[in-house]
Every structure is written in C-alpha cells, then in structure tokens.
Design a protein around this motif. Structure first.
Motif, mmCIF file in Angstrom:
data_model
loop_
_atom_site.group_PDB
_atom_site.id
_atom_site.type_symbol
_atom_site.label_atom_id
_atom_site.label_comp_id
_atom_site.label_asym_id
_atom_site.label_seq_id
_atom_site.Cartn_x
_atom_site.Cartn_y
_atom_site.Cartn_z
ATOM 1 N N LEU A 193 50.352 96.647 34.819
ATOM 2 C CA LEU A 193 51.475 95.849 35.315
ATOM 3 C C LEU A 193 51.563 94.505 34.591
ATOM 4 O O LEU A 193 52.659 94.040 34.262
ATOM 5 N N VAL A 194 50.419 93.869 34.329
ATOM 6 C CA VAL A 194 50.424 92.588 33.611
ATOM 7 C C VAL A 194 50.956 92.780 32.192
ATOM 8 O O VAL A 194 51.769 91.984 31.709
ATOM 9 N N THR A 195 50.534 93.841 31.530
ATOM 10 C CA THR A 195 51.022 94.117 30.166
ATOM 11 C C THR A 195 52.532 94.321 30.177
ATOM 12 O O THR A 195 53.244 93.810 29.304
ATOM 13 N N ARG A 251 55.442 81.391 27.998
ATOM 14 C CA ARG A 251 54.355 81.298 28.964
ATOM 15 C C ARG A 251 54.880 81.643 30.347
ATOM 16 O O ARG A 251 56.061 81.476 30.633
ATOM 17 N N VAL A 252 53.966 82.122 31.189
ATOM 18 C CA VAL A 252 54.302 82.480 32.564
ATOM 19 C C VAL A 252 53.178 81.966 33.457
ATOM 20 O O VAL A 252 52.013 82.277 33.247
ATOM 21 N N ARG A 253 53.544 81.192 34.447
ATOM 22 C CA ARG A 253 52.591 80.608 35.396
ATOM 23 C C ARG A 253 52.339 81.601 36.535
ATOM 24 O O ARG A 253 53.225 82.371 36.897
ATOM 25 N N VAL A 254 51.139 81.549 37.101
ATOM 26 C CA VAL A 254 50.838 82.336 38.292
ATOM 27 C C VAL A 254 49.891 81.523 39.166
ATOM 28 O O VAL A 254 48.923 80.957 38.687
ATOM 29 N N VAL A 255 50.248 81.413 40.441
ATOM 30 C CA VAL A 255 49.354 80.821 41.432
ATOM 31 C C VAL A 255 48.654 81.998 42.086
ATOM 32 O O VAL A 255 49.282 82.843 42.706
ATOM 33 N N SER A 256 47.342 82.040 41.917
ATOM 34 C CA SER A 256 46.564 83.200 42.313
ATOM 35 C C SER A 256 46.050 83.096 43.741
ATOM 36 O O SER A 256 45.755 82.024 44.236
ATOM 37 N N HIS A 257 45.887 84.243 44.331
ATOM 38 C CA HIS A 257 45.128 84.384 45.558
ATOM 39 C C HIS A 257 43.665 84.195 45.135
ATOM 40 O O HIS A 257 43.244 84.745 44.103
ATOM 41 N N ARG A 258 42.888 83.428 45.868
ATOM 42 C CA ARG A 258 41.509 83.133 45.433
ATOM 43 C C ARG A 258 40.695 84.379 45.086
ATOM 44 O O ARG A 258 40.029 84.406 44.051
ATOM 45 N N PHE A 260 40.234 88.678 38.398
ATOM 46 C CA PHE A 260 41.180 89.614 37.788
ATOM 47 C C PHE A 260 42.025 88.900 36.743
ATOM 48 O O PHE A 260 42.174 89.376 35.618
ATOM 49 N N TYR A 261 42.582 87.744 37.095
ATOM 50 C CA TYR A 261 43.448 87.043 36.148
ATOM 51 C C TYR A 261 42.683 86.596 34.912
ATOM 52 O O TYR A 261 43.213 86.648 33.793
ATOM 53 N N HIS A 262 41.436 86.199 35.063
ATOM 54 C CA HIS A 262 40.601 85.884 33.890
ATOM 55 C C HIS A 262 40.464 87.117 32.997
ATOM 56 O O HIS A 262 40.613 87.033 31.778
ATOM 57 N N ARG A 263 40.173 88.261 33.606
ATOM 58 C CA ARG A 263 39.952 89.490 32.835
ATOM 59 C C ARG A 263 41.190 89.954 32.088
ATOM 60 O O ARG A 263 41.074 90.586 31.043
ATOM 61 N N VAL A 264 42.369 89.665 32.600
ATOM 62 C CA VAL A 264 43.591 90.126 31.923
ATOM 63 C C VAL A 264 44.194 89.051 31.019
ATOM 64 O O VAL A 264 45.321 89.179 30.573
ATOM 65 N N GLY A 265 43.429 88.003 30.753
ATOM 66 C CA GLY A 265 43.834 87.041 29.732
ATOM 67 C C GLY A 265 44.544 85.785 30.181
ATOM 68 O O GLY A 265 44.983 84.995 29.349
ATOM 69 N N ALA A 266 44.667 85.558 31.472
ATOM 70 C CA ALA A 266 45.301 84.321 31.935
ATOM 71 C C ALA A 266 44.316 83.160 31.772
ATOM 72 O O ALA A 266 43.107 83.342 31.863
ATOM 73 N N GLU A 326 45.465 78.068 39.726
ATOM 74 C CA GLU A 326 46.725 78.206 39.000
ATOM 75 C C GLU A 326 46.412 78.624 37.564
ATOM 76 O O GLU A 326 45.556 78.028 36.911
ATOM 77 N N PHE A 327 47.102 79.656 37.098
ATOM 78 C CA PHE A 327 46.871 80.218 35.772
ATOM 79 C C PHE A 327 48.157 80.226 34.961
ATOM 80 O O PHE A 327 49.244 80.032 35.491
#
Length: 165
Positions: free
Chosen positions: A105-107, A120-127, A132-138, A157-158
């Motif tokens: 989905l991220v790809t 660029r695309v910002r995302v405010v993550s659920h803790r 997950f966001y680190h692993r997919v490159g954010a 925030e990523f």
C-alpha cells in the motif's frame, strides 16, 4: 522463536475506493487491534464516509480470490490527501498483517503521490506503527502534539520523500 507470517501470495488488487466501501472501511478502522486499550479513544465513533472517500485519494487492497459482496474482501486501505500532502489513513486488517500488504500500500501511495507531482508526503503515525514507517522508508521529522480528548498522547511525525522515477 516466533514464526513469521508468509508474504502475500494470493492475488491482491489495489483499486480506488468507492462510496459503497465506506462501511467496510469504517469497520476496519474501528476493529483494529492496534487501537485497543489506551488507544481506543482515537477510533471510537470514527467514520469513513462516502464523502471522505470522494474527497480524497482513497485506495483499497482487495483479495481477488475471495468474494465479499462486490470486488473481493478488503484487506487494507490508505487515503492520500494532496494539499497539504499527507498520508491520512493507512490500515491493514489484523489477520492480513505481517505479509507485506502495508508495504504494498505504501508503494502504491508513493506512485500516486509521484503522479500527482508531489515530492514529499507527511504522515502522523500511531505510536505502535512507528517501526513500520521506519521499515518502509519514512523519515522521522518531529512530533505531533496531543489533541485531547480523542488523541491524548503525542505521536511521531514522518515524511516520505517521493523520488522521481
């Protein structure tokens, strides 16, 4: 030693969400185990309505091999807001997690962002989703402060940097 869930091997289709998906997307959000306990207030009463789907770039991942109503079982979805650029929602069904669907989905989101001319695309993550966001490159860019009563905790925030093809 725990066992890893195998990657997605069944045919997965990603398609634009439509108004008739709204109830299933709402159930996916509200039923997510990631929002149990202390996090329940963030999704209590949350609704993904047809108006939301039509206003944003919302896409669903469906299992093409299963048929739940029209178009297969929804395994996950995301919503991309173009202005300002933000990944607003990203959910994967609990029983489909750990199989690479979130990464898929991220790809897809990155390709949509690139096609829209975003860099660029910002995302405010659920803790609990931070790893997950680190692993997919954010890349972590900061902290979104608490917004009580619905979200009484700070959130990471990523940013996804969208590279040209």
């Amino acid at each position: 030693m725990g066992s890893r869930t195998p990657p997605v091997r069944r045919p997965i289709t990603i398609r634009r969400a439509v108004a008739r998906d709204a109830k299933r997307l709402t159930r996916l959000v509200r039923g997510s185990r990631a929002y149990e306990g202390e996090y329940a207030s963030a999704v209590a009463g949350y609704r993904v309505g047809p108006d939301y789907i039509e206003a944003h770039h919302a896409f669903v991942a469906v299992d093409a091999a299963e048929h739940e109503g029209q178009g297969g079982r929804i395994l996950g979805f995301y919503s991309l807001v173009l202005a300002p650029p933000e990944l607003d929602l990203l959910f994967v069904a609990d029983d489909a997690q750990g199989r690479g669907l979130g990464r898929l989905l991220v790809t897809h989101m990155q390709a949509q962002a690139r096609a829209a001319g975003l860099d660029r695309v910002r995302v405010v993550s659920h803790r609990p989703a931070e790893d997950f966001y680190h692993r997919v490159g954010a890349v972590r860019i900061g902290t979104a402060r608490a917004n009580p009563p619905a979200v009484p905790w700070d959130r990471p925030e990523f940013e996804f940097r969208i590279l040209p093809e």
